[in-house]
Design a protein around this motif. Structure first.
Motif, PDB file in Angstrom:
ATOM      1  N   LYS A  40       0.828  -1.201   0.000  1.00 45.15           N
ATOM      2  CA  LYS A  40       0.000   0.000   0.000  1.00 45.15           C
ATOM      3  C   LYS A  40       0.866   1.257   0.000  1.00 45.15           C
ATOM      4  O   LYS A  40       1.902   1.313   0.652  1.00 45.15           O
ATOM      5  CB  LYS A  40      -0.892  -0.014   1.242  1.00 45.15           C
ATOM      6  N   GLN A  41       0.433   2.278  -0.748  1.00 43.26           N
ATOM      7  CA  GLN A  41       1.154   3.541  -0.805  1.00 43.26           C
ATOM      8  C   GLN A  41       0.872   4.341   0.462  1.00 43.26           C
ATOM      9  O   GLN A  41      -0.280   4.466   0.889  1.00 43.26           O
ATOM     10  CB  GLN A  41       0.723   4.323  -2.036  1.00 43.26           C
ATOM     11  N   THR A  42       1.917   4.902   1.052  1.00 43.60           N
ATOM     12  CA  THR A  42       1.739   5.718   2.252  1.00 43.60           C
ATOM     13  C   THR A  42       1.144   7.073   1.882  1.00 43.60           C
ATOM     14  O   THR A  42       1.198   7.500   0.727  1.00 43.60           O
ATOM     15  CB  THR A  42       3.086   5.949   2.973  1.00 43.60           C
ATOM     16  N   ARG A  43       0.589   7.747   2.865  1.00 43.41           N
ATOM     17  CA  ARG A  43       0.035   9.085   2.629  1.00 43.41           C
ATOM     18  C   ARG A  43       1.118  10.051   2.172  1.00 43.41           C
ATOM     19  O   ARG A  43       0.887  10.899   1.314  1.00 43.41           O
ATOM     20  CB  ARG A  43      -0.649   9.608   3.887  1.00 43.41           C
ATOM     21  N   ALA A  44       2.301   9.925   2.757  1.00 42.25           N
ATOM     22  CA  ALA A  44       3.406  10.811   2.380  1.00 42.25           C
ATOM     23  C   ALA A  44       3.771  10.616   0.906  1.00 42.25           C
ATOM     24  O   ALA A  44       3.984  11.587   0.171  1.00 42.25           O
ATOM     25  CB  ALA A  44       4.627  10.557   3.263  1.00 42.25           C
ATOM     26  N   MET A  45       3.828   9.372   0.466  1.00 38.67           N
ATOM     27  CA  MET A  45       4.159   9.108  -0.932  1.00 38.67           C
ATOM     28  C   MET A  45       3.025   9.533  -1.853  1.00 38.67           C
ATOM     29  O   MET A  45       3.267   9.964  -2.977  1.00 38.67           O
ATOM     30  CB  MET A  45       4.512   7.636  -1.142  1.00 38.67           C
ATOM     31  N   SER A  46       1.781   9.434  -1.390  1.00 43.29           N
ATOM     32  CA  SER A  46       0.654   9.935  -2.180  1.00 43.29           C
ATOM     33  C   SER A  46       0.786  11.441  -2.377  1.00 43.29           C
ATOM     34  O   SER A  46       0.529  11.958  -3.464  1.00 43.29           O
ATOM     35  CB  SER A  46      -0.676   9.617  -1.497  1.00 43.29           C
ATOM     36  N   LEU A  47       1.201  12.146  -1.331  1.00 39.58           N
ATOM     37  CA  LEU A  47       1.401  13.587  -1.419  1.00 39.58           C
ATOM     38  C   LEU A  47       2.541  13.913  -2.380  1.00 39.58           C
ATOM     39  O   LEU A  47       2.421  14.800  -3.228  1.00 39.58           O
ATOM     40  CB  LEU A  47       1.693  14.182  -0.036  1.00 39.58           C
ATOM     41  N   VAL A  48       3.643  13.177  -2.287  1.00 37.78           N
ATOM     42  CA  VAL A  48       4.779  13.381  -3.186  1.00 37.78           C
ATOM     43  C   VAL A  48       4.347  13.156  -4.635  1.00 37.78           C
ATOM     44  O   VAL A  48       4.683  13.938  -5.531  1.00 37.78           O
ATOM     45  CB  VAL A  48       5.960  12.454  -2.814  1.00 37.78           C
ATOM     46  N   GLU A  49       3.565  12.105  -4.868  1.00 34.83           N
ATOM     47  CA  GLU A  49       3.079  11.812  -6.216  1.00 34.83           C
ATOM     48  C   GLU A  49       2.180  12.928  -6.733  1.00 34.83           C
ATOM     49  O   GLU A  49       2.299  13.370  -7.881  1.00 34.83           O
ATOM     50  CB  GLU A  49       2.302  10.494  -6.227  1.00 34.83           C
ATOM     51  N   ALA A  50       1.278  13.418  -5.896  1.00 38.32           N
ATOM     52  CA  ALA A  50       0.363  14.491  -6.299  1.00 38.32           C
ATOM     53  C   ALA A  50       1.132  15.772  -6.636  1.00 38.32           C
ATOM     54  O   ALA A  50       0.846  16.432  -7.638  1.00 38.32           O
ATOM     55  CB  ALA A  50      -0.656  14.755  -5.196  1.00 38.32           C
ATOM     56  N   ILE A  51       2.114  16.115  -5.822  1.00 41.70           N
ATOM     57  CA  ILE A  51       2.918  17.315  -6.075  1.00 41.70           C
ATOM     58  C   ILE A  51       3.718  17.154  -7.360  1.00 41.70           C
ATOM     59  O   ILE A  51       3.773  18.073  -8.191  1.00 41.70           O
ATOM     60  CB  ILE A  51       3.833  17.622  -4.869  1.00 41.70           C
ATOM     61  N   ALA A  52       4.318  15.993  -7.549  1.00 49.91           N
ATOM     62  CA  ALA A  52       5.083  15.734  -8.776  1.00 49.91           C
ATOM     63  C   ALA A  52       4.181  15.838  -9.996  1.00 49.91           C
ATOM     64  O   ALA A  52       4.575  16.413 -11.023  1.00 49.91           O
ATOM     65  CB  ALA A  52       5.734  14.362  -8.709  1.00 49.91           C
ATOM     66  N   ASN A  53       2.976  15.324  -9.895  1.00 55.53           N
ATOM     67  CA  ASN A  53       2.020  15.379 -11.001  1.00 55.53           C
ATOM     68  C   ASN A  53       1.694  16.829 -11.362  1.00 55.53           C
ATOM     69  O   ASN A  53       1.659  17.195 -12.537  1.00 55.53           O
ATOM     70  CB  ASN A  53       0.757  14.611 -10.622  1.00 55.53           C
ATOM     71  N   VAL A  54       1.473  17.663 -10.364  1.00 52.41           N
ATOM     72  CA  VAL A  54       1.150  19.070 -10.601  1.00 52.41           C
ATOM     73  C   VAL A  54       2.355  19.800 -11.214  1.00 52.41           C
ATOM     74  O   VAL A  54       2.206  20.556 -12.177  1.00 52.41           O
ATOM     75  CB  VAL A  54       0.695  19.762  -9.291  1.00 52.41           C
ATOM     76  N   VAL A  55       3.536  19.569 -10.679  1.00 46.93           N
ATOM     77  CA  VAL A  55       4.740  20.244 -11.182  1.00 46.93           C
ATOM     78  C   VAL A  55       5.013  19.836 -12.632  1.00 46.93           C
ATOM     79  O   VAL A  55       5.263  20.693 -13.494  1.00 46.93           O
ATOM     80  CB  VAL A  55       5.953  19.934 -10.282  1.00 46.93           C
ATOM     81  N   VAL A  56       4.941  18.547 -12.916  1.00 42.11           N
ATOM     82  CA  VAL A  56       5.173  18.074 -14.284  1.00 42.11           C
ATOM     83  C   VAL A  56       4.088  18.606 -15.219  1.00 42.11           C
ATOM     84  O   VAL A  56       4.382  19.052 -16.337  1.00 42.11           O
ATOM     85  CB  VAL A  56       5.241  16.529 -14.328  1.00 42.11           C
ATOM     86  N   GLY A  57       2.836  18.584 -14.780  1.00 42.83           N
ATOM     87  CA  GLY A  57       1.737  19.105 -15.594  1.00 42.83           C
ATOM     88  C   GLY A  57       1.916  20.579 -15.926  1.00 42.83           C
ATOM     89  O   GLY A  57       1.676  21.008 -17.055  1.00 42.83           O
ATOM     90  N   TYR A  58       2.369  21.348 -14.948  1.00 43.63           N
ATOM     91  CA  TYR A  58       2.617  22.775 -15.165  1.00 43.63           C
ATOM     92  C   TYR A  58       3.714  22.965 -16.214  1.00 43.63           C
ATOM     93  O   TYR A  58       3.571  23.744 -17.151  1.00 43.63           O
ATOM     94  CB  TYR A  58       3.005  23.440 -13.846  1.00 43.63           C
ATOM     95  N   GLY A  59       4.783  22.217 -16.069  1.00 46.74           N
ATOM     96  CA  GLY A  59       5.887  22.302 -17.028  1.00 46.74           C
ATOM     97  C   GLY A  59       5.458  21.922 -18.431  1.00 46.74           C
ATOM     98  O   GLY A  59       5.803  22.599 -19.408  1.00 46.74           O
TER      99      GLY A  59
END
Length: 85
Positions: A2-21
């Motif tokens: 199972k993915q931890t909450r911290a890793m879910s947050l890291v994934e969400a932030i990475a998704n937003v940063v990459v999407g912005y770029g």
């Protein structure tokens, strides 16, 4: 595993940063093809707007599908079975 909450947050932030770029680079490459000429600052601002809209859309869809899942789990969407005599 199972993915931890911290890793879910890291994934969400990475998704937003990459999407912005991706949004900004796409605008820089595509806008001139359509005769639209913008500054880097304008592209960055538009990318930010598109990112906020994308986050809102993603959140709304996630909540809608979670609502559907919850209705399905409780059987609220199941039609009553017809009795045959």
């Amino acid at each position: 595993m199972k993915q931890t909450r911290a890793m879910s947050l890291v994934e969400a932030i990475a998704n937003v940063v990459v999407g912005y770029g991706v949004a900004v680079v796409t605008q820089i490459l595509i806008f001139p093809i359509f005769g639209l000429h913008t500054t880097l600052a304008q592209n960055l601002k538009m990318g930010a707007i598109f990112t906020v809209v994308s986050i809102a859309r993603s959140f709304a869809l996630r909540r809608a599908f979670e609502g559907i899942r919850m209705l399905s789990a409780t059987g609220a969407t199941a039609a009553p079975k017809e009795r045959r005599s």
